[in-house]
Write a protein that holds these residues in place. Structure first.
Motif, short mmCIF file in Angstrom:
data_model
loop_
_atom_site.label_atom_id
_atom_site.label_comp_id
_atom_site.label_asym_id
_atom_site.label_seq_id
_atom_site.Cartn_x
_atom_site.Cartn_y
_atom_site.Cartn_z
N HIS A 120 -8.47 54.35 23.81
CA HIS A 120 -8.39 55.51 22.93
C HIS A 120 -9.52 56.50 23.26
N ASN A 121 -9.24 57.80 23.12
CA ASN A 121 -10.23 58.82 23.52
C ASN A 121 -11.57 58.69 22.77
N ARG A 122 -11.52 58.47 21.47
CA ARG A 122 -12.77 58.35 20.70
C ARG A 122 -13.61 57.20 21.27
N ALA A 158 -1.44 57.22 16.97
CA ALA A 158 -1.43 58.62 16.56
C ALA A 158 -1.50 59.59 17.72
N THR A 159 -1.92 59.11 18.90
CA THR A 159 -1.97 60.00 20.06
C THR A 159 -0.74 59.70 20.92
N SER A 160 -0.50 60.54 21.90
CA SER A 160 0.78 60.45 22.62
C SER A 160 0.85 59.30 23.62
N GLU A 161 -0.30 58.85 24.13
CA GLU A 161 -0.35 57.88 25.24
C GLU A 161 0.49 58.38 26.43
N LEU A 162 0.44 59.68 26.62
CA LEU A 162 1.17 60.28 27.75
C LEU A 162 0.26 60.59 28.93
N SER A 163 -1.00 60.15 28.84
CA SER A 163 -1.94 60.51 29.90
C SER A 163 -1.51 59.98 31.26
N ILE A 202 -4.82 52.75 33.52
CA ILE A 202 -3.52 53.11 34.07
C ILE A 202 -3.45 54.62 34.26
N ASP A 203 -4.21 55.37 33.44
CA ASP A 203 -4.18 56.84 33.54
C ASP A 203 -5.36 57.37 34.34
N GLY A 204 -6.05 56.49 35.11
CA GLY A 204 -7.24 56.90 35.85
C GLY A 204 -7.00 58.20 36.61
N ASP A 205 -7.72 59.22 36.23
CA ASP A 205 -7.49 60.56 36.78
C ASP A 205 -8.85 61.14 37.10
N PHE A 206 -9.07 61.48 38.37
CA PHE A 206 -10.44 61.81 38.77
C PHE A 206 -11.05 62.93 37.92
N THR A 256 -3.46 71.46 17.73
CA THR A 256 -4.58 70.60 18.18
C THR A 256 -4.21 69.88 19.47
N TRP A 257 -2.99 69.41 19.54
CA TRP A 257 -2.55 68.67 20.74
C TRP A 257 -2.52 69.58 21.96
N ILE A 258 -2.06 70.82 21.77
CA ILE A 258 -2.06 71.78 22.89
C ILE A 258 -3.50 71.99 23.37
N GLY A 259 -4.45 71.93 22.44
CA GLY A 259 -5.87 72.05 22.83
C GLY A 259 -6.27 70.95 23.81
N GLU A 260 -5.68 69.77 23.67
CA GLU A 260 -6.01 68.67 24.60
C GLU A 260 -5.43 68.95 25.99
N LEU A 261 -4.28 69.61 26.02
CA LEU A 261 -3.71 69.99 27.33
C LEU A 261 -4.61 71.03 27.99
N ASP A 309 0.87 64.57 12.42
CA ASP A 309 -0.33 63.87 11.91
C ASP A 309 -1.44 63.81 12.95
N TYR A 310 -1.22 64.46 14.09
CA TYR A 310 -2.16 64.28 15.21
C TYR A 310 -3.59 64.68 14.82
N LYS A 311 -3.72 65.83 14.16
CA LYS A 311 -5.08 66.30 13.86
C LYS A 311 -5.78 65.32 12.92
C1 LIG Z 1 -15.33 58.74 29.48
C2 LIG Z 1 -13.94 59.31 29.47
C3 LIG Z 1 -13.07 59.01 30.51
C4 LIG Z 1 -11.77 59.54 30.52
N1 LIG Z 1 -10.93 59.23 31.57
C5 LIG Z 1 -9.69 59.78 31.61
C6 LIG Z 1 -8.82 59.50 32.70
O1 LIG Z 1 -9.17 58.80 33.66
N2 LIG Z 1 -7.56 60.02 32.65
C7 LIG Z 1 -7.13 60.83 31.62
O2 LIG Z 1 -5.98 61.28 31.64
N3 LIG Z 1 -7.94 61.13 30.59
C8 LIG Z 1 -9.21 60.62 30.55
N4 LIG Z 1 -10.02 60.91 29.50
C9 LIG Z 1 -9.56 61.86 28.46
C10 LIG Z 1 -8.85 61.21 27.26
O3 LIG Z 1 -9.60 60.18 26.74
C11 LIG Z 1 -7.45 60.71 27.60
O4 LIG Z 1 -6.72 61.72 28.25
C12 LIG Z 1 -6.69 60.32 26.34
O5 LIG Z 1 -7.37 59.32 25.64
C13 LIG Z 1 -5.32 59.83 26.73
O6 LIG Z 1 -4.61 59.41 25.61
P1 LIG Z 1 -3.34 60.21 25.09
O7 LIG Z 1 -2.41 60.46 26.21
O8 LIG Z 1 -2.83 59.50 23.91
O9 LIG Z 1 -3.99 61.61 24.68
P2 LIG Z 1 -3.52 62.71 23.63
O10 LIG Z 1 -4.55 62.77 22.58
O11 LIG Z 1 -2.12 62.55 23.23
O12 LIG Z 1 -3.69 64.06 24.50
C14 LIG Z 1 -2.62 64.63 25.26
C15 LIG Z 1 -3.02 64.77 26.70
O13 LIG Z 1 -4.08 65.70 26.85
C16 LIG Z 1 -4.94 65.28 27.92
N5 LIG Z 1 -6.28 65.04 27.38
C17 LIG Z 1 -6.61 64.60 26.15
N6 LIG Z 1 -7.94 64.56 26.00
C18 LIG Z 1 -8.47 64.95 27.18
C19 LIG Z 1 -9.80 65.11 27.65
N7 LIG Z 1 -10.86 64.86 26.87
N8 LIG Z 1 -9.99 65.50 28.93
C20 LIG Z 1 -8.94 65.78 29.74
N9 LIG Z 1 -7.64 65.67 29.32
C21 LIG Z 1 -7.42 65.25 28.06
C22 LIG Z 1 -4.34 64.01 28.50
O14 LIG Z 1 -3.52 64.35 29.59
C23 LIG Z 1 -3.53 63.49 27.34
O15 LIG Z 1 -2.45 62.67 27.71
C24 LIG Z 1 -11.34 60.39 29.46
C25 LIG Z 1 -12.23 60.69 28.43
C26 LIG Z 1 -13.51 60.15 28.43
C27 LIG Z 1 -14.43 60.49 27.29
#
Ligand SMILES: Cc1cc2nc3c(=O)[nH]c(=O)nc-3n(C[C@H](O)[C@H](O)[C@H](O)COP(=O)(O)OP(=O)(O)OC[C@H]3O[C@@H](n4cnc5c(N)ncnc54)[C@H](O)[C@@H]3O)c2cc1C
Length: 481
Positions: free
Chosen positions: A344-346, A237-242, A375-379, A274-279, A225-227
């Motif tokens: 959340h990303n949106r 709906a997202t993985s929260e694996l960041s 918690i996922d602060g990533d430069f 779609t999820w692989i696209g986020e990776l 259901d991710y897309k």
């Molecule tokens: C202003 C802003 C700040 C952000 N800061 C961070 C941050 O500090 N750390 C961080 O990990 N992500 C950041 N993101 C990207 C994204 O929002 C998060 O990775 C995502 O919301 C994490 O939730 P998830 O693990 O459920 O993602 P999912 O949707 O499940 O995605 C899977 C994985 O893909 C990667 N990913 C997804 N979207 C992005 C993206 N747009 N850019 C880079 N990688 C992505 C992450 O590692 C994520 O865990 C930021 C995005 C924006 C717009």
């Protein structure tokens, strides 16, 4: 003696340095250098520090049970780390150092300094790229330049992954002995120095076991259901694996492999693709940061945007930080960030655009505030996301695109379920009123009216970007003359 130097790869699965170091059957020892000074300098969130330290405790116990000693030493900061690592190597007669590469500027400088000293003494350094799927220098445009547009990068990324994508790694040859966890008390000390506002385990589980379990649940129950649901913040709906990916308790290769397996089920295929696209986005921002090192010093990617004249309105900045802008979805998102350490990303896009477009406050202030709480602060991802939203970055949202907080709210949280969860003072409003509470002033308690109107923002932003561009062209002309 061989050394595994752990950094942002706090796991044993899919860990090439670990597997290679153990392969020869020679004695192996592991090291992790704590850098609280580096964390302080970059304003790293207490919650993220907690996650890293707890994951480190788990790693130390796991390694010890499998026969590898882990030493944890407090190096202060990256400069101190160089001395700690080189001394450690000498003291333990290390011949080979195995580690995963890190790509931001400070990390590169640290590693270069270590390599300079040790290689001069005949120590061999073996670097690997398990922190990404495609190493940052692997893909170039036809002109030999780095990709700066995601769609073109992603096409090449897909081809590269088909050809060279990660193979299932060999299992490590663990030694037959009991190992020791040296420096456990250093980690405990760092943990007790943290001031955490909440009991984090109620929300987050550190360590590789929890990360691998979370991946399994996501792939089995949600990826299909991710897309469809990934933009709906009220859904899980997202993985929260960041956090796991950024601290390395989960290997990106493991995440990719699990999604590829899921693709075999036709019902899950679209979501998994779609999820692989986020990776791939994750790799994209890592290669951008690596190949444009000025970004690590606070520079915008688009040079003309250096001349933007940002607002310094402290009251506006405080209202944004505190979730009191008067726009319910923006405020719910900021309150989610502060109370849970995640957003959340949106909503990251929405809140970042709101700060940089509606309030016209410098994106670097928002970037830092996010680092102080995520918690996922990533430069790389944070900088990429902020510069995308502020229209100062690679492949950024065009500056004339400004999200309307109300339209985003109606579209992605139509019933106001997410808003009601965090902006509890609006929870009683109906599905319609909750998006524009200022139209019901008698029902909204002390919830503030909108800080700034949405109308006129687009025009103001366009004018500011035009002025910066003109000033930049003029300066360029003067530079040439
Ligand atoms: C202003 C802003 C700040 C952000 N800061 C961070 C941050 O500090 N750390 C961080 O990990 N992500 C950041 N993101 C990207 C994204 O929002 C998060 O990775 C995502 O919301 C994490 O939730 P998830 O693990 O459920 O993602 P999912 O949707 O499940 O995605 C899977 C994985 O893909 C990667 N990913 C997804 N979207 C992005 C993206 N747009 N850019 C880079 N990688 C992505 C992450 O590692 C994520 O865990 C930021 C995005 C924006 C717009």
């Amino acid at each position: 003696m061989r050394l595994i130097w752990f950094r942002n790869d706090l796991r044993c699965h899919s860990h090439t340095p670990l597997q290679r170091a153990l392969a020869a059957g020679e004695p192996v020892i592991a090291l992790y250098v704590l850098c609280p000074g580096q964390w302080d300098r970059h304003g790293v969130a207490p919650l993220r520090r907690w996650y890293v330290l707890e994951s480190l405790l788990e790693l130390g116990h796991t390694l010890a049970s499998r026969g590898v000693d882990l030493h944890v030493i407090d190096g202060g900061d990256f400069e101190g780390t160089v001395g700690v690592v080189t001394d450690f190597v000498r003291q333990h007669n290390i011949t080979d150092v195995f580690c995963n590469r890190e790509y931001p500027l400070n990390e590169l400088n640290r590693d270069r300094a270590v390599a300079r000293e040790l290689e001069a003494e005949g120590v061999r350094i073996h670097g690997f790229d398990d922190g990404v799927l495609v190493p940052p220098r692997s893909l170039n445009t036809g002109k030999g330049t780095p990709y700066t547009v995601f769609t073109a990068y992603k096409r090449r990324w897909d081809q590269w992954m088909e050809e060279y994508g990660p193979q299932v790694p060999e299992a490590p040859r663990w030694p037959r002995r009991r190992g020791r966890f040296v420096g456990h008390d250093t980690v405990d000390g760092a943990l007790s120095a943290l001031s955490l506002g909440q009991a984090p385990r109620a929300l987050w589980l550190p360590g590789e076991d929890a990360a691998v379990r979370r991946l399994k649940v996501f792939v089995e129950e949600h990826i299909g259901d991710y897309k469809r649901l990934r933009d709906v913040p009220a859904e899980t709906a997202t993985s929260e694996l960041s956090v796991a990916l950024s601290a390395g308790t989960l290997a990106p290769a493991e995440a990719w492999r699990a999604a590829r397996m899921a693709m075999r089920d036709p019902a899950a295929r679209e979501g998994a693709v779609t999820w692989i696209g986020e990776l791939a986005w994750r790799d994209f921002y890592r290669q951008i940061l690596h190949r444009f090192p000025a970004l690590a010093k606070g520079a915008p990617f688009r040079p003309e945007t250096r001349l933007l004249r940002w607002n310094d309105n402290e009251a506006h900045f405080a209202a944004w930080c505190n979730g009191r802008t008067g726009y319910p979805l923006v405020d719910a998102a900021m309150r989610q960030l502060v109370s849970t350490g995640w957003m959340h990303n949106r909503l990251r896009m929405l809140t970042a655009m709101f700060l940089t477009k509606h309030l016209f406050i410098d994106w670097r202030r928002g970037e830092r505030f996010f680092m102080q709480h995520l918690i996922d602060g990533d430069f790389a991802a944070n900088n990429g996301g902020w510069q995308w939203s502020a229209s100062t970055g690679t492949d950024a949202a065009p500056y004339f695109r400004v999200f309307s907080p109300v339209r985003q709210s109606r579209r992605f949280d139509p019933e106001g379920r997410f808003i009601a969860r965090y902006v509890t003072e609006l929870a009683e409003l109906d599905n319609n009123a909750i998006h524009e509470p200022w139209k019901q002033p008698l029902l909204t308690g002390d919830y503030p009216p909108p800080l700034v109107p949405h109308e006129g923002v687009k025009q103001r932003v366009e004018a500011a970007f035009r002025a910066a561009r003109d000033a930049w062209s003029q300066q360029a002309g003067e530079r040439k003359a």
